[in-house]
Scaffold this motif. Sequence first.
Motif, PDB file in Angstrom:
ATOM      1  N   VAL A   1      24.848  48.900 -13.280  1.00  0.00           N
ATOM      2  CA  VAL A   1      24.256  48.193 -14.420  1.00  0.00           C
ATOM      3  C   VAL A   1      24.575  48.925 -15.713  1.00  0.00           C
ATOM      4  CG1 VAL A   1      22.053  47.635 -15.543  1.00  0.00           C
ATOM      5  CG2 VAL A   1      22.423  47.034 -13.140  1.00  0.00           C
ATOM      6  N   ALA A   2      24.457  50.244 -15.694  1.00  0.00           N
ATOM      7  CA  ALA A   2      24.740  51.038 -16.888  1.00  0.00           C
ATOM      8  C   ALA A   2      26.187  50.894 -17.336  1.00  0.00           C
ATOM      9  CB  ALA A   2      24.414  52.507 -16.632  1.00  0.00           C
ATOM     10  N   ARG A   3      27.083  50.612 -16.381  1.00  0.00           N
ATOM     11  CA  ARG A   3      28.497  50.411 -16.719  1.00  0.00           C
ATOM     12  C   ARG A   3      28.801  48.972 -17.124  1.00  0.00           C
ATOM     13  NH1 ARG A   3      29.864  53.863 -11.842  1.00  0.00           N
ATOM     14  NH2 ARG A   3      30.297  51.913 -10.739  1.00  0.00           N
ATOM     15  N   GLY A   4      27.804  48.115 -17.134  1.00  0.00           N
ATOM     16  CA  GLY A   4      28.014  46.725 -17.528  1.00  0.00           C
ATOM     17  C   GLY A   4      28.574  45.851 -16.425  1.00  0.00           C
ATOM     18  N   GLU A   5      28.420  46.269 -15.174  1.00  0.00           N
ATOM     19  CA  GLU A   5      28.953  45.489 -14.059  1.00  0.00           C
ATOM     20  C   GLU A   5      27.965  44.408 -13.638  1.00  0.00           C
ATOM     21  OE1 GLU A   5      30.399  47.968 -10.873  1.00  0.00           O
ATOM     22  OE2 GLU A   5      31.089  49.496 -12.283  1.00  0.00           O
ATOM     23  N   ALA A   6      28.496  43.317 -13.116  1.00  0.00           N
ATOM     24  CA  ALA A   6      27.690  42.149 -12.747  1.00  0.00           C
ATOM     25  C   ALA A   6      27.148  42.326 -11.333  1.00  0.00           C
ATOM     26  CB  ALA A   6      28.524  40.878 -12.855  1.00  0.00           C
ATOM     27  N   VAL A   7      26.128  43.172 -11.191  1.00  0.00           N
ATOM     28  CA  VAL A   7      25.617  43.477  -9.859  1.00  0.00           C
ATOM     29  C   VAL A   7      24.164  43.055  -9.659  1.00  0.00           C
ATOM     30  CG1 VAL A   7      27.205  45.365  -9.389  1.00  0.00           C
ATOM     31  CG2 VAL A   7      25.066  45.841 -10.591  1.00  0.00           C
ATOM     32  N   ALA A   8      23.383  42.983 -10.727  1.00  0.00           N
ATOM     33  CA  ALA A   8      21.963  42.671 -10.582  1.00  0.00           C
ATOM     34  C   ALA A   8      21.475  41.894 -11.790  1.00  0.00           C
ATOM     35  CB  ALA A   8      21.141  43.956 -10.419  1.00  0.00           C
ATOM     36  N   GLN A   9      20.793  40.800 -11.532  1.00  0.00           N
ATOM     37  CA  GLN A   9      20.251  39.984 -12.601  1.00  0.00           C
ATOM     38  C   GLN A   9      19.103  40.717 -13.296  1.00  0.00           C
ATOM     39  OE1 GLN A   9      19.333  36.095 -10.998  1.00  0.00           O
ATOM     40  NE2 GLN A   9      21.282  35.999  -9.905  1.00  0.00           N
ATOM     41  N   PRO A  10      18.805  40.355 -14.535  1.00  0.00           N
ATOM     42  CA  PRO A  10      17.808  41.104 -15.301  1.00  0.00           C
ATOM     43  C   PRO A  10      16.447  41.211 -14.622  1.00  0.00           C
ATOM     44  CG  PRO A  10      19.043  39.670 -16.755  1.00  0.00           C
ATOM     45  CD  PRO A  10      19.472  39.330 -15.365  1.00  0.00           C
ATOM     46  N   LEU A  11      15.969  40.127 -14.005  1.00  0.00           N
ATOM     47  CA  LEU A  11      14.659  40.169 -13.356  1.00  0.00           C
ATOM     48  C   LEU A  11      14.650  41.173 -12.210  1.00  0.00           C
ATOM     49  CD1 LEU A  11      11.802  38.993 -13.243  1.00  0.00           C
ATOM     50  CD2 LEU A  11      12.677  37.255 -11.665  1.00  0.00           C
ATOM     51  N   VAL A  12      15.759  41.278 -11.491  1.00  0.00           N
ATOM     52  CA  VAL A  12      15.864  42.256 -10.409  1.00  0.00           C
ATOM     53  C   VAL A  12      15.751  43.667 -10.985  1.00  0.00           C
ATOM     54  CG1 VAL A  12      17.363  43.178  -8.607  1.00  0.00           C
ATOM     55  CG2 VAL A  12      17.267  40.708  -8.995  1.00  0.00           C
ATOM     56  N   VAL A  13      16.476  43.930 -12.060  1.00  0.00           N
ATOM     57  CA  VAL A  13      16.482  45.269 -12.659  1.00  0.00           C
ATOM     58  C   VAL A  13      15.096  45.635 -13.184  1.00  0.00           C
ATOM     59  CG1 VAL A  13      17.498  46.678 -14.509  1.00  0.00           C
ATOM     60  CG2 VAL A  13      18.940  45.136 -13.167  1.00  0.00           C
ATOM     61  N   GLN A  14      14.355  44.669 -13.697  1.00  0.00           N
ATOM     62  CA  GLN A  14      13.008  44.965 -14.183  1.00  0.00           C
ATOM     63  C   GLN A  14      12.094  45.463 -13.069  1.00  0.00           C
ATOM     64  OE1 GLN A  14      11.884  41.266 -16.078  1.00  0.00           O
ATOM     65  NE2 GLN A  14      12.522  41.999 -18.079  1.00  0.00           N
ATOM     66  N   ASN A  15      12.373  45.075 -11.831  1.00  0.00           N
ATOM     67  CA  ASN A  15      11.583  45.540 -10.702  1.00  0.00           C
ATOM     68  C   ASN A  15      12.036  46.898 -10.188  1.00  0.00           C
ATOM     69  OD1 ASN A  15       9.580  43.336  -9.486  1.00  0.00           O
ATOM     70  ND2 ASN A  15      11.340  42.256 -10.346  1.00  0.00           N
ATOM     71  N   LEU A  16      13.167  47.410 -10.694  1.00  0.00           N
ATOM     72  CA  LEU A  16      13.743  48.654 -10.184  1.00  0.00           C
ATOM     73  C   LEU A  16      13.600  49.837 -11.123  1.00  0.00           C
ATOM     74  CD1 LEU A  16      17.106  47.292  -8.710  1.00  0.00           C
ATOM     75  CD2 LEU A  16      14.957  47.713  -7.498  1.00  0.00           C
ATOM     76  N   THR A  17      13.504  49.595 -12.413  1.00  0.00           N
ATOM     77  CA  THR A  17      13.489  50.702 -13.371  1.00  0.00           C
ATOM     78  C   THR A  17      12.602  50.377 -14.558  1.00  0.00           C
ATOM     79  OG1 THR A  17      14.826  52.114 -14.818  1.00  0.00           O
ATOM     80  CG2 THR A  17      15.573  49.850 -14.534  1.00  0.00           C
ATOM     81  N   ASP A  18      11.987  51.422 -15.106  1.00  0.00           N
ATOM     82  CA  ASP A  18      11.171  51.293 -16.315  1.00  0.00           C
ATOM     83  C   ASP A  18      11.967  51.684 -17.557  1.00  0.00           C
ATOM     84  OD1 ASP A  18       8.693  50.883 -17.729  1.00  0.00           O
ATOM     85  OD2 ASP A  18       8.467  53.060 -17.828  1.00  0.00           O
TER      86      ASP A  18
END
Length: 662
Positions: free
Chosen positions: A247-264
């Motif tokens: 995600v930090a590299r801008g790759e299309a791996v996880a949708q925004p809602l998914v990322v919100q559940n993984l990191t603060d």
Amino acid sequence: MSASKEQPARPRTPATLARAHALADRGDWIAAEAEYRALAQAAGAGAALLYNWGIALCETGRLEDAIAAFEQAASRDPAYARAFHGLSLSYRDLGARDAALMAIEQAIDADPACDDFRFERAEQLIDAGRWRDALPTLAAIGPEAPGHAIARNLMGMALRQGGREAEALDAFSAAIRHAPAFAAPLQNRANLHLRARRFTLAVDDFDAVLRLTPHAPWLAGLRLYAAMHVYDWRDFDARCDALLTQVARGEAVAQPLVVQNLTDDPALQQAAARTWARHASPRAATPPMRPGFPAGRKIRIAYVSRDFHAHPVAFLLAEALELHDREVFDVALINHGEAKDDPMQQRLRAAADAFLDVGGWSDERVAALCRELSIDIAVDLTGHTEGGRVALFAGRVAPVQMLYLGYLGTSGSCAYDYLVADPRLIDADTRACFDERLLVLPSYQANDRQRPRPAAADRRALGLPPDAIVLCCFNNPAKLTPAMFRTWGRILSRVPHAVLWLLAEEDEAIDRLRREATAIGLAPERLVFARRCAREDYLARLAAADLFLDTLPYNAGTTASDALWMGLPVLTQRGRAFAGRMAASLLHAVGLPELIVETPEDYVERAVALAAAPEPLAALRDRLRAQRDTAPLFDTPAFTRSLELGYLAALSGTVDGDIVID
């Protein structure tokens, strides 16, 4: 599309043509386009060469120029079906659906035997919401046909769009049986299982797809998200770390809602939103319209959502919609979800000046409707959640566009002029992680004072020990991470007379979490599970608990305000991201800021102190019940007036930067 290796009718410089093909094969489309252009501009260029030039133009993002090249190819040879196919795809990518369909029909006329063209037509019909029109052609392609699996996959997509999910499941399964290595129906079936809350089956299908296409966009994130719903934490830390690195590299791996559940981390959430926005709306955003007050009529607000039914967004917003000042505002609800006959949708239809069902409509058609209605302010209540229409807002439907309520964070785009927030959700340290201007209200969340307030449910009937301290969390299970569960385990280990009451989606989820409890030294019977139920029963359950334990990185939102409405105190750790500060916002607005802590250690200590001392906890509950009905959180008339003041300031066009309503 791929470059055609057919030789043009009169190649003048074969070496240059071979070089153009070689450049295209290597993916060097800028250089290939220059070579094809030089050849195409020579006298006598044939249809195949013009087609190849069109492909190169598409690959370099020059869709309008590609259309001109494909039109030249079709003009040179009206029987050259590929030219019409390229023309159709270019129009499709530009969002010109009618022109795209017309061109694919011409391709079929030129080559009736080509199944690929019929499949493309079916896919475009589905994208346009005309799923019924796609079915006859697809149903006619029998098991003996080479394209049978493709046809069944497309049929499943059409049936899913039409709400015929059982038939869609059969169609995807038929495609998988016919072609087990065909990834598309596996992915579609996984998504269908996810949507139907069959999470274990979804995980199995996502795993199968990832074995076939390990680098397919978004799949790794969806697989982890599905697994989190059933407490399937196999390799969780490794999977999470890998996703967030990508995600930090801008790759299309996880949708925004998914990322919100993984990191603060709000910067990582912003990166995920920006990546998703680029894919969801690849065309450049339409420039903003000039805001200003309309002359001789009321201001027209359009709320746009797929969730105008029995859904948390509707549960929160219904009364505010009813309370809008009709002397100043006309309110339209644009529903791109299902038309339903449930009581909430009936209430919303009665609340709106216009309730418009646009399910299956293209973005262009919805935008045209908004322009026809002269919408002044459009509010997106969906954002990057399921069925979001960010591309619609990128194409501009109103002079002022806002993002509110359904998605808790930045859109990562310039599609919205304002993100609605409050002073506790975004501060100076995190402001750079939001790409919109802010409309800062005194309190963020709308609420409905007409929601039920039933008596507390009987503990024995719910399987709860009658004399235990009941710590509960009815958040979506995907919000629970292994780290959060270990924190709760520390609390339970110090309060031996407490139980933890959680939501479970499947029997396997219960078994998994009880095994996790055993692994950290807790007796599995100290976990009690509830299944989904009717809304009034769920509210009665909340009243039967003693303390609500919130989650991080994604807080309770509607669930927290439901708990507070029912007199159940909520303990939260304040995070850094928008979704990690939601419960803190609500607790400030209900007058219980002492239930907000800053660290995991403080969270454990506060929970233990409350759970181990029934009298102070009871006093806290009594205080909440005494003040909740007059607290700002549930003062819907005051909230609505603040929101309207924000709308007026935004539409005036006189405020440069964020708008703050005191």
